[in-house]
Design a protein around this motif. Structure first.
Motif, short mmCIF file in Angstrom:
data_model
loop_
_atom_site.label_atom_id
_atom_site.label_comp_id
_atom_site.label_asym_id
_atom_site.label_seq_id
_atom_site.Cartn_x
_atom_site.Cartn_y
_atom_site.Cartn_z
N ASP A 52 0.60 -1.20 -0.06
CA ASP A 52 -0.04 0.10 0.12
C ASP A 52 0.97 1.12 -0.07
OD1 ASP A 52 -2.80 0.68 -0.22
OD2 ASP A 52 -2.53 1.44 1.85
N LEU A 53 1.97 1.22 0.72
CA LEU A 53 2.87 2.44 0.91
C LEU A 53 3.66 2.51 -0.59
CD1 LEU A 53 4.63 1.98 4.41
CD2 LEU A 53 3.06 3.72 3.63
N SER A 54 4.10 1.54 -1.26
CA SER A 54 4.74 1.60 -2.43
C SER A 54 3.65 2.26 -3.35
CB SER A 54 5.12 0.27 -3.01
OG SER A 54 5.51 -0.56 -2.02
N GLN A 55 2.40 1.82 -3.57
CA GLN A 55 1.55 2.57 -4.21
C GLN A 55 1.23 3.90 -4.10
OE1 GLN A 55 -1.78 0.47 -5.93
NE2 GLN A 55 -0.44 -1.18 -6.54
N GLU A 56 1.36 4.31 -2.80
CA GLU A 56 1.12 5.58 -2.40
C GLU A 56 2.29 6.65 -2.88
OE1 GLU A 56 -1.71 4.73 1.45
OE2 GLU A 56 0.23 5.65 1.48
N ILE A 57 3.40 5.88 -2.88
CA ILE A 57 4.86 6.66 -3.05
C ILE A 57 4.67 6.86 -4.66
CG2 ILE A 57 6.99 6.26 -3.43
CD1 ILE A 57 7.00 4.59 -0.74
N ALA A 78 4.76 10.29 -6.54
CA ALA A 78 5.85 10.56 -7.55
C ALA A 78 5.27 11.05 -8.80
CB ALA A 78 6.72 9.27 -7.67
N TYR A 79 4.09 10.20 -9.45
CA TYR A 79 3.48 10.67 -10.57
C TYR A 79 3.03 12.08 -10.66
CZ TYR A 79 0.34 10.18 -14.45
OH TYR A 79 -0.38 10.54 -15.85
N PHE A 80 2.52 12.70 -9.58
CA PHE A 80 1.98 14.10 -9.42
C PHE A 80 2.99 14.94 -9.12
CE2 PHE A 80 -2.12 11.52 -8.78
CZ PHE A 80 -2.87 12.01 -9.87
N ALA A 81 4.20 14.34 -8.66
CA ALA A 81 5.35 15.44 -8.44
C ALA A 81 6.33 15.32 -9.55
CB ALA A 81 6.04 14.90 -7.23
N TYR A 109 -0.03 -7.86 -9.95
CA TYR A 109 -0.79 -6.78 -10.55
C TYR A 109 -0.49 -5.30 -10.01
CZ TYR A 109 -3.12 -10.90 -12.60
OH TYR A 109 -3.45 -12.04 -13.05
N PHE A 110 0.56 -5.12 -9.67
CA PHE A 110 1.06 -3.89 -9.04
C PHE A 110 0.63 -2.66 -9.76
CE2 PHE A 110 3.71 -0.52 -7.56
CZ PHE A 110 3.85 -0.61 -6.11
N TRP A 111 1.13 -2.69 -11.15
CA TRP A 111 0.80 -1.46 -12.09
C TRP A 111 -0.53 -1.44 -12.43
CZ3 TRP A 111 1.39 2.81 -13.76
CH2 TRP A 111 0.92 3.57 -14.92
N GLU A 112 -1.41 -2.28 -12.71
CA GLU A 112 -2.68 -2.41 -12.89
C GLU A 112 -3.48 -1.89 -11.70
OE1 GLU A 112 -0.87 -5.18 -13.36
OE2 GLU A 112 -0.97 -4.99 -15.80
N ARG A 113 -3.22 -2.21 -10.60
CA ARG A 113 -3.72 -1.77 -9.18
C ARG A 113 -3.38 -0.26 -9.32
NH1 ARG A 113 -2.00 -3.75 -4.87
NH2 ARG A 113 -0.24 -5.21 -5.85
N SER A 143 -5.44 2.06 -11.77
CA SER A 143 -6.89 2.31 -11.48
C SER A 143 -6.80 3.35 -10.13
CB SER A 143 -7.52 0.96 -11.18
OG SER A 143 -7.01 0.47 -9.80
N ARG A 144 -5.84 3.40 -9.49
CA ARG A 144 -5.75 4.38 -8.45
C ARG A 144 -5.35 5.79 -8.84
NH1 ARG A 144 -3.02 1.96 -3.01
NH2 ARG A 144 -3.53 4.11 -1.77
N LEU A 145 -4.39 5.55 -9.89
CA LEU A 145 -4.06 6.95 -10.32
C LEU A 145 -5.27 7.70 -10.88
CD1 LEU A 145 -0.64 6.29 -12.28
CD2 LEU A 145 -1.05 8.13 -10.49
N HIS A 146 -6.27 6.79 -11.57
CA HIS A 146 -7.51 7.39 -12.33
C HIS A 146 -8.49 8.15 -11.33
CE1 HIS A 146 -6.66 4.90 -16.20
NE2 HIS A 146 -5.81 6.00 -15.91
N GLY A 147 -8.29 7.60 -10.22
CA GLY A 147 -9.23 8.25 -9.02
C GLY A 147 -8.66 9.28 -8.25
N GLN A 148 -7.56 9.54 -8.73
CA GLN A 148 -6.68 10.66 -7.97
C GLN A 148 -6.82 12.03 -9.02
OE1 GLN A 148 -4.85 10.72 -4.92
NE2 GLN A 148 -5.70 8.51 -4.58
N TYR A 149 -6.59 13.04 -8.11
CA TYR A 149 -6.63 14.41 -8.77
C TYR A 149 -5.53 15.28 -8.18
CZ TYR A 149 -11.02 12.95 -11.02
OH TYR A 149 -11.98 12.19 -11.51
N PRO A 150 -4.56 15.69 -8.83
CA PRO A 150 -3.58 16.48 -8.41
C PRO A 150 -4.01 17.67 -7.54
CG PRO A 150 -3.33 16.76 -10.94
CD PRO A 150 -4.36 15.71 -10.41
N TYR A 151 -4.92 18.18 -7.99
CA TYR A 151 -5.64 19.44 -7.29
C TYR A 151 -6.93 19.30 -7.09
CZ TYR A 151 -1.50 21.45 -9.64
OH TYR A 151 -0.40 21.44 -10.06
#
Lengths: 189, 164
Positions: free
Chosen positions: A45-50, A54-57, B61-65, B68-76
């Protein structure tokens, strides 16, 4: 494709390029998180958050340092925050945990050799977890991840001299915590 | 004291950061100090254990997960920003309102209020009837009668009489 090109494409929002970077660094980031939490779920979970951070930074990344160093910097800050929050929550349960080494000690004597490895893991993990977050991080970076002093200094924004003295204190504290088990017959073997 | 200093050298030796001279100093000390020898063994055990640890792999499926989390996030997050803005805006707008009120009360020149004749008399604590009585008392009887006649005519016309 070169890493620099992948980063440039990721900055433009190319997810596939970012996916390639993630696949390259996921094990390193995960190992760092796992070495400090000893929990696969939490480390994952922490790795995903990191990586989300990183993606937004990424727009702020200006190639002044290596991408790995920059990512480690994000990782160490994120994990440090997590550890601080965790230590606040676990303050009470840590007091109870002080009796655990003795229980563990008795168990080690009773159990089979294959189980000894597991116990050793738990003991070392418990001892590391009792150290302040800054010492946990430096031990993970140097003694578990095997990063150089120079890299650690860059990641933690410290002088090499401070890295040296902090590492010295961290190892010393860890040894003191593990002393009772090291002195046991075959304790570290 | 010497042992403590050499403990630092010992640590550096694990990282291969000793000069030849420092190495010699450490080795000759270790030969004569059993306490430091045992310390070195302890550190070696710990460091070897840390290095040889087996780590599990990240969950599948680290990247796949992550994707999907990235799509649910907004930088602002506009809602959060708006909330933050309103939190600051409440005290700021209150302060501005107070400042305006204080400026209006203290800095603007006060307007002179024109009072009607009866209001003026009221504030001067004078009775209009008393004044009439005083005016009439100073006159002769003919004049008094004439004044009363004129006053009644004026009253009928609805015109108010002004005192000189």
């Amino acid at each position: 494709m070169e890493e620099e090109e992948l980063i440039r494409l990721s900055k433009e929002g190319n997810e596939e390029a970012f996916g390639t970077i993630v696949n390259k660094y996921k094990t390193k980031v995960f190992n760092m998180a796992f070495s400090l939490t000893y929990n696969r779920e939490v480390a994952d979970d922490l790795s995903q958050e990191i990586f989300i951070k990183a993606y937004f930074a990424l727009p702020k990344f200006n190639f002044k340092s290596a991408f790995g160093t920059w990512l480690y910097k994000i990782s160490s800050n994120h994990i440090k925050d997590y550890l601080r929050k965790e230590s606040r929550i676990k303050k009470i349960s840590l007091r109870e945990a002080t009796i655990t080494p003795q229980i563990m000690k008795d168990e080690i004597e009773k159990k089979q050799r294959e189980q000894l490895e597991k116990q050793k893991n738990v003991l070392v993990h418990q001892a590391i977890q009792k150290l302040p977050a800054k010492y946990q991080i430096i031990l993970s970076l140097r003694d578990i991840q095997g990063l150089s002093y120079w890299e650690i200094a860059k990641i933690l924004k410290l002088s090499p001299g401070t890295v040296d003295s902090r590492l010295y204190r961290a190892r010393r504290m860890l040894r003191n915590k593990l002393m009772p088990f090291l002195k046991q017959k075959g304790g570290g073997q | 004291m010497k042992c403590k200093k050499l403990e630092k050298l010992m640590m550096r030796s694990f990282d291969g950061r000793l000069t030849t001279k420092e190495k010699d100093v450490l080795e000759s000390h270790l030969k004569s100090c059993s306490l430091c020898q045992s310390k070195k063994e302890d550190y070696k055990k710990i460091l070897d254990f840390l290095k040889e640890q087996d780590f599990p792999k990240p969950k599948p499926y680290f990247w796949e997960r992550l994707k999907s989390r990235l799509h649910g996030q907004y930088p602002y997050e506009p809602i959060v920003l708006w909330k933050q803005w309103t939190i600051k805006a409440i005290p700021v707008s209150f302060l501005i309102a107070v400042l305006i009120a204080v400026t209006t009360i203290f800095l603007l020149p006060s307007r002179e209020v024109e009072l009607s004749q009866s209001e003026e008399l009221f504030f001067r604590d004078l009775s209009p009837i008393q004044e009439t009585i005083t005016a009439l008392e100073g006159e002769e009887i003919e004049n008094k009668n004439m004044m009363l006649i004129f006053a009644s005519i004026e009253e009928q016309n609805g015109i108010r009489r002004y005192l000189p």
